[in-house]
Design a protein around this motif. Structure first.
Motif, short mmCIF file in Angstrom:
data_model
loop_
_atom_site.label_atom_id
_atom_site.label_comp_id
_atom_site.label_asym_id
_atom_site.label_seq_id
_atom_site.Cartn_x
_atom_site.Cartn_y
_atom_site.Cartn_z
N ALA A 24 -13.15 17.57 -68.81
CA ALA A 24 -11.83 19.14 -68.11
C ALA A 24 -13.09 20.18 -67.28
O ALA A 24 -13.04 20.57 -66.66
CB ALA A 24 -11.68 19.39 -69.69
N ASP A 25 -14.71 20.17 -67.53
CA ASP A 25 -15.17 21.16 -66.72
C ASP A 25 -15.34 20.36 -64.62
O ASP A 25 -15.88 21.57 -64.70
CB ASP A 25 -16.74 21.33 -67.54
N TRP A 26 -15.23 19.38 -65.11
CA TRP A 26 -15.08 19.26 -63.46
C TRP A 26 -14.18 19.78 -63.15
O TRP A 26 -14.40 20.15 -61.51
CB TRP A 26 -14.56 17.88 -63.55
N ASP A 27 -13.32 20.34 -63.61
CA ASP A 27 -12.37 21.69 -62.86
C ASP A 27 -13.03 22.48 -62.44
O ASP A 27 -12.60 24.26 -60.92
CB ASP A 27 -11.17 22.07 -63.88
N THR A 28 -14.51 22.80 -62.64
CA THR A 28 -14.87 23.71 -62.03
C THR A 28 -15.15 23.72 -60.86
O THR A 28 -15.16 24.21 -59.65
CB THR A 28 -16.37 24.36 -62.77
N PHE A 29 -15.54 22.50 -60.25
CA PHE A 29 -15.92 21.94 -59.40
C PHE A 29 -14.25 21.88 -58.43
O PHE A 29 -15.16 22.03 -57.28
CB PHE A 29 -17.12 20.16 -59.04
N VAL A 30 -13.65 21.84 -58.62
CA VAL A 30 -12.48 21.70 -58.33
C VAL A 30 -11.91 22.85 -57.37
O VAL A 30 -11.78 23.02 -56.90
CB VAL A 30 -11.46 20.59 -59.12
N ASN A 31 -12.43 23.78 -57.87
CA ASN A 31 -12.09 25.55 -58.00
C ASN A 31 -13.44 26.04 -57.01
O ASN A 31 -12.51 27.35 -56.98
CB ASN A 31 -11.63 25.60 -59.23
N LEU A 32 -13.98 25.34 -57.18
CA LEU A 32 -14.88 26.46 -55.52
C LEU A 32 -13.94 26.57 -54.51
O LEU A 32 -13.25 25.89 -53.70
CB LEU A 32 -15.90 25.41 -55.44
N ARG A 33 -14.32 28.35 -53.84
CA ARG A 33 -13.49 28.04 -53.10
C ARG A 33 -13.56 27.83 -51.27
O ARG A 33 -13.75 28.01 -51.33
CB ARG A 33 -12.44 29.69 -53.00
N THR A 34 -15.32 27.69 -51.55
CA THR A 34 -15.96 26.79 -50.28
C THR A 34 -15.37 25.59 -50.11
O THR A 34 -15.29 24.61 -50.58
CB THR A 34 -17.30 27.29 -50.21
#
Length: 256
Positions: free
Chosen positions: A84-94
Motif C-alpha cells: 500500500a505504501d507504493w501510493d506515496t510514489f504514485v501521488n508524487l506531483r512531479t
C-alpha cells in the motif's frame, strides 16, 4: 546514501536508476524504502521538474523479490497492508517517466505503469506473470493495465502470464513511445527536459486532470477540466506564456 537506487540530476530532471543488477532490479523492501524516502524530498524541491525512472539494459525491474515474499503469511500481508505504501510514489506531483529496457515484469511492470508514461526500448518485454507463482498482481497491475489496454487484453496478460513485446505494448496503449534500445534513457531525458521548461504548478495540474478521466464520468471530468482551466488565468505563468507567444519569444515561467 541509497544502496539500491542511483540518483543523478541534470538541471531540473532527476534520473533515478534502479540498482540491483544481479537480481534484475527486483523490487525488494530496501529498494522500495529508498525510493519512498528519497523521491518525496525531491518532489517537494521546486527546482525538480521531472523524474525519469529506469533500470539497466537487461531489466527495468523483473518483478518483486520472491525470496523476500515467499514466507509471508496472510496475517502479515493484511496487517502490514503490503504494497500500500507504493501510493506515496504514485501521488508524487512531479511528472514521472519510465524508461524501460529489457524486462518489466510483475512489480516492475506495475512500477512502470505508476509513472505518467512509458518510453520503451524495442527489446522491452512487459508482463504480469504472478499467476505462475500462485498469486495475483498486488501493486495495481490488474487495475492500471485494464484501464490502459482494456479488459480483454488485460485478462489475457494476467490469466496466461505471457510477456508482451514493445511493439504490442505500443499498439495496445501500454507505452507512449518505442525507440531503439540504446536511445531509451536519452529519449526519456529529452522529454523530461522539455517538461522541465514548463510551469511546475501547471504540469502538476495536467497530471490531475488527465488522471481524473480514469475516476469520473465524462461530464464530471469536463467540468473539472474547465474549472482548472479557468483557475490558471489567475496565475502569472498564464500571462507570461501567452505574452511570450504573442511576442514570438520563449516564455520564462516563474511557477506563480
Amino acid at each position: 546514501m541509497p544502496k539500491t537506487i542511483e540518483i543523478t540530476r541534470k538541471a531540473g530532471v532527476v534520473l533515478v536508476r534502479l540498482n540491483r543488477p544481479k537480481q534484475l532490479n527486483a523490487l525488494n523492501k530496501e529498494l522500495k524504502d529508498e525510493i519512498l524516502a528519497e523521491l518525496p524530498k525531491l518532489d517537494a524541491d521546486s527546482s525538480v521538474r521531472c523524474f525519469v525512472i529506469t533500470g539497466n539494459e537487461k531489466a527495468f525491474a523483473a518483478g518483486g523479490d520472491i525470496k523476500e515474499m515467499s514466507t509471508l503469511t496472510y496475517a502479515e500481508a493484511s496487517t502490514e497492508d503490503y504494497f500500500a505504501d507504493w501510493d506515496t510514489f504514485v501521488n508524487l506531483r512531479t511528472p514521472k517517466i519510465a524508461a524501460v529496457n529489457g524486462y518489466a515484469l510483475g512489480g516492475g511492470c506495475e512500477l512502470a505503469m505508476m509513472c505518467d508514461f512509458i518510453v520503451a526500448g524495442e527489446g522491452a518485454q512487459f508482463g504480469q506473470p504472478e499467476i505462475k507463482l500462485g498469486i495475483i498482481a498486488g501493486m495495481g497491475g490488474s487495475q492500471r493495465m485494464t484501464k490502459l489496454i482494456g479488459r480483454a487484453k488485460s485478462m489475457d496478460m494476467h490469466l496466461t502470464g505471457r510477456m508482451m513485446m514493445a511493439d504490442e505494448a505500443l499498439a495496445s496503449g501500454l507505452v507512449a513511445r518505442v525507440v531503439p534500445d540504446d536511445k531509451v534513457v536519452e529519449t526519456a531525458m529529452a522529454a523530461a527536459a522539455q517538461i522541465a521548461e514548463y510551469s511546475k504548478p501547471v504540469t502538476a495540474l495536467v497530471r490531475d486532470v488527465v488522471n481524473r478521466a480514469d475516476e469520473t464520468s465524462l461530464t464530471e471530468g469536463l467540468f473539472f477540466e474547465r474549472r482548472i482551466f479557468h483557475s490558471l488565468f489567475a496565475t502569472e505563468d498564464q500571462k507570461e506564456g501567452m505574452n511570450a507567444f504573442i511576442e514570438k519569444r520563449k516564455p520564462s515561467f516563474k511557477d506563480k
